[in-house]
Design an enzyme around this catalytic site. Structure first.
Site, PDB file in Angstrom:
ATOM      1  N   GLN A   1      -2.750   3.050   9.961  1.00  8.34           N
ATOM      2  CA  GLN A   1      -1.353   2.633   9.131  1.00  8.34           C
ATOM      3  C   GLN A   1      -0.421   4.110  10.180  1.00  8.34           C
ATOM      4  O   GLN A   1       0.543   3.891  10.488  1.00  8.34           O
ATOM      5  CB  GLN A   1      -0.939   3.898   7.796  1.00  8.34           C
ATOM      6  CG  GLN A   1      -2.102   3.177   6.954  1.00  8.34           C
ATOM      7  CD  GLN A   1      -3.279   3.044   6.819  1.00  8.34           C
ATOM      8  OE1 GLN A   1      -4.269   3.193   7.664  1.00  8.34           O
ATOM      9  NE2 GLN A   1      -3.871   2.845   5.536  1.00  8.34           N
TER      10      GLN A   1
ATOM     11  N   ASN B   1      -5.568  12.916   0.344  1.00 10.32           N
ATOM     12  CA  ASN B   1      -4.599  11.454   1.004  1.00 10.32           C
ATOM     13  C   ASN B   1      -5.689  11.034   1.302  1.00 10.32           C
ATOM     14  O   ASN B   1      -6.268  11.118   1.936  1.00 10.32           O
ATOM     15  CB  ASN B   1      -3.669  12.556   1.700  1.00 10.32           C
ATOM     16  CG  ASN B   1      -2.589  12.020   2.308  1.00 10.32           C
ATOM     17  OD1 ASN B   1      -1.665  11.554   1.529  1.00 10.32           O
ATOM     18  ND2 ASN B   1      -2.075  11.481   3.127  1.00 10.32           N
TER      19      ASN B   1
ATOM     20  N   ARG C   1      -6.582  -0.465  -7.451  1.00  9.15           N
ATOM     21  CA  ARG C   1      -7.416   0.710  -6.453  1.00  9.15           C
ATOM     22  C   ARG C   1      -7.458   1.775  -7.259  1.00  9.15           C
ATOM     23  O   ARG C   1      -6.852   2.157  -7.998  1.00  9.15           O
ATOM     24  CB  ARG C   1      -6.281   0.849  -4.816  1.00  9.15           C
ATOM     25  CG  ARG C   1      -6.591  -0.524  -4.475  1.00  9.15           C
ATOM     26  CD  ARG C   1      -5.466   1.025  -2.956  1.00  9.15           C
ATOM     27  NE  ARG C   1      -6.576   1.082  -2.636  1.00  9.15           N
ATOM     28  CZ  ARG C   1      -5.453   1.637  -1.087  1.00  9.15           C
ATOM     29  NH1 ARG C   1      -4.280   1.283  -0.808  1.00  9.15           N
ATOM     30  NH2 ARG C   1      -6.712   2.008  -0.189  1.00  9.15           N
TER      31      ARG C   1
ATOM     32  N   ASP D   1      -2.261  10.975  -2.394  1.00 14.83           N
ATOM     33  CA  ASP D   1      -2.510   9.853  -3.205  1.00 14.83           C
ATOM     34  C   ASP D   1      -3.094  10.181  -4.567  1.00 14.83           C
ATOM     35  O   ASP D   1      -2.690  10.133  -5.779  1.00 14.83           O
ATOM     36  CB  ASP D   1      -3.393   9.096  -3.127  1.00 14.83           C
ATOM     37  CG  ASP D   1      -2.907   8.396  -1.902  1.00 14.83           C
ATOM     38  OD1 ASP D   1      -2.817   8.618  -0.814  1.00 14.83           O
ATOM     39  OD2 ASP D   1      -2.965   7.436  -2.147  1.00 14.83           O
TER      40      ASP D   1
ATOM     41  N   ARG E   1       0.370  -0.589  -0.066  1.00 17.81           N
ATOM     42  CA  ARG E   1      -0.133  -0.275   0.220  1.00 17.81           C
ATOM     43  C   ARG E   1       0.948   0.848  -0.284  1.00 17.81           C
ATOM     44  O   ARG E   1       1.786   0.953   0.501  1.00 17.81           O
ATOM     45  CB  ARG E   1      -0.846   0.175   1.056  1.00 17.81           C
ATOM     46  CG  ARG E   1       0.256  -0.157   2.578  1.00 17.81           C
ATOM     47  CD  ARG E   1      -0.375  -0.202   4.018  1.00 17.81           C
ATOM     48  NE  ARG E   1      -0.785   1.873   3.681  1.00 17.81           N
ATOM     49  CZ  ARG E   1       1.046   2.451   3.614  1.00 17.81           C
ATOM     50  NH1 ARG E   1       1.378   1.584   4.001  1.00 17.81           N
ATOM     51  NH2 ARG E   1       0.858   3.714   3.464  1.00 17.81           N
ATOM     52  N   GLY E   2       0.142   2.060  -0.275  1.00 21.80           N
ATOM     53  CA  GLY E   2       1.016   3.462  -0.241  1.00 21.80           C
ATOM     54  C   GLY E   2       1.236   3.894  -2.493  1.00 21.80           C
ATOM     55  O   GLY E   2       1.634   2.688  -2.591  1.00 21.80           O
ATOM     56  N   ALA E   3       0.805   5.355  -2.097  1.00 18.53           N
ATOM     57  CA  ALA E   3       0.689   5.981  -3.925  1.00 18.53           C
ATOM     58  C   ALA E   3       2.050   4.648  -4.394  1.00 18.53           C
ATOM     59  O   ALA E   3       1.480   4.437  -5.625  1.00 18.53           O
ATOM     60  CB  ALA E   3       0.183   6.896  -3.621  1.00 18.53           C
TER      61      ALA E   3
END
Ligand code: MRU
EC number: 5.3.1.23
Length: 353
Positions: free
Chosen positions: A204, A255, A101, A245, A58-60
């Site tokens: 997170q 975000n 996503r 994001d 995960r995380g852009a």
């Protein structure tokens, strides 16, 4: 030690969430951290798409990098005379990766880059894909290190900072975006104190950020998300530093959910607000935040903590996992191309065309 920034990267950056082995992708399973450090092995592109959807990775920037390696996996065993022919065969797999996503533009950006490289490739198209995926990862790490130095340069010595979600090595190829600025600010002794919000519902901040910083010897103090405005009122923080994001053409920034309310509280208390993201997160084709698709996740994420149900049966829940902070509430957007102060459509266009 890096001479230009005085940052000892080896000391401040230990974790790598994505490992390419040559024929498979090993993803550090972020659903299980911090108590279980385990990798999930992906041997095909659909396994990568599922890992992105399930938040294993995960995380852009990290999902963009994982998707690029997903294209390499999709190509294994495909016979084609050149890249254009291969592209036609790989398109369904690319579309499944893209659908994993919706909000972070880095996913579509990385896939578009893989498509472009493929379209121009000859008989060696498989090797071209590997080279391009590795370049996407390498450039992300370099961008993060550069942004770290740029962002830290905005922070006065002795400052306290508050961050949200996880924007660190876990969310990128390494070093992190907002956490990269925090690492650099700590190394340069500009930052005196780091606070991290829990980031409900997926935690997170609580599960990933404070653990990641602890691995690198950086003390962080965890707060409940609902403590942020009160913290700002005490004068303990001078900057809120977050990732992104998707950054629109007018500076509006999507975000992790909760970022928008931090920006409102920051402006009210005279606390500065910094967004840190590589240029791959900038989407000049989206005019403003109203046009961004906000991912909605399973309401079940709100019904409990750590697998224990805390909410009575039969309760409805609404679970948007991103929000949009208007550009007018942002003091600085930091990308590897430079710093944009008080973002507007005009200064964003000047920087990104
Ligand atoms: O749902 P997630 O954990 O993938 O959301 C991540 C965030 O919102 C981060 O703050 C953002 O992607 C920046 S990561 C460098």
């Amino acid at each position: 030690m890096n001479a230009s920034t005085d940052i000892d990267y080896a000391r401040y950056d230990h974790i790598r969430p994505i490992l390419w082995t040559g024929d498979s992708l090993q993803l550090l399973d972020q659903r299980k951290l911090p108590f279980v450090v385990e990798h999930v092995e992906c041997r095909g592109s659909d396994a990568v798409a599922e890992a992105i959807h399930a938040l294993t990775v995960r995380g852009a920037p990290a999902i963009g990098i994982a998707a690029a390696w997903g294209v390499v996996l999709a190509a294994a065993g495909v016979q084609a005379a050149d890249g254009a022919q291969a592209l036609a065969k790989l398109e369904p797999a690319l579309q499944r990766l893209n659908a994993a996503r919706p909000t972070a533009v880095n996913l579509a950006w990385a896939l578009a880059r893989m498509r472009r490289a493929l379209a121009l490739a000859g008989a060696d198209w498989q090797q071209v894909l590997v080279t391009e995926a590795q370049a996407i990862a390498d450039e992300d790490l370099a961008a993060n290190r550069h942004m770290g130095a740029l962002g830290a340069g905005l922070i006065e010595a002795g400052s306290g900072v508050l961050t949200h979600c996880n924007t660190g090595s876990l969310a990128t190829a390494g070093f992190g975006t907002a956490l990269g600025v925090i690492r650099a600010g700590m190394a340069q002794q500009r930052i005196a104190k780091v606070f991290a919000g829990e980031t409900r519902p997926w935690l997170q901040g609580a599960r990933l950020t404070v653990w990641e910083l602890q691995q690198d010897g950086i003390d962080a103090t965890l707060i409940a998300d609902s403590a942020a405005a009160h913290l700002m009122k005490t004068g303990a923080v001078q900057w809120v530093i977050v990732g992104a994001d998707r950054i629109c053409a007018n500076g509006d920034t999507a975000n992790k959910i909760g970022t928008y309310q931090l920006a409102i509280a920051a402006r009210h208390h005279g606390v500065k607000f910094m967004v840190v993201a590589p240029s791959s997160t900038v989407d000049m084709d989206t005019a403003d935040g109203g046009q961004i698709e906000i991912e909605q996740r399973d309401p079940g994420e709100l019904y409990g903590v750590g697998g224990t149900r805390t909410v009575a049966e039969g309760i409805a829940a609404w679970n948007p996992v991103f929000d949009v902070t208007p550009g007018s509430l942002i003091d600085a957007i930091v990308t590897e191309r430079g710093v944009i102060l008080n973002p507007t459509a005009v200064n964003m266009r000047a920087a990104f065309g």
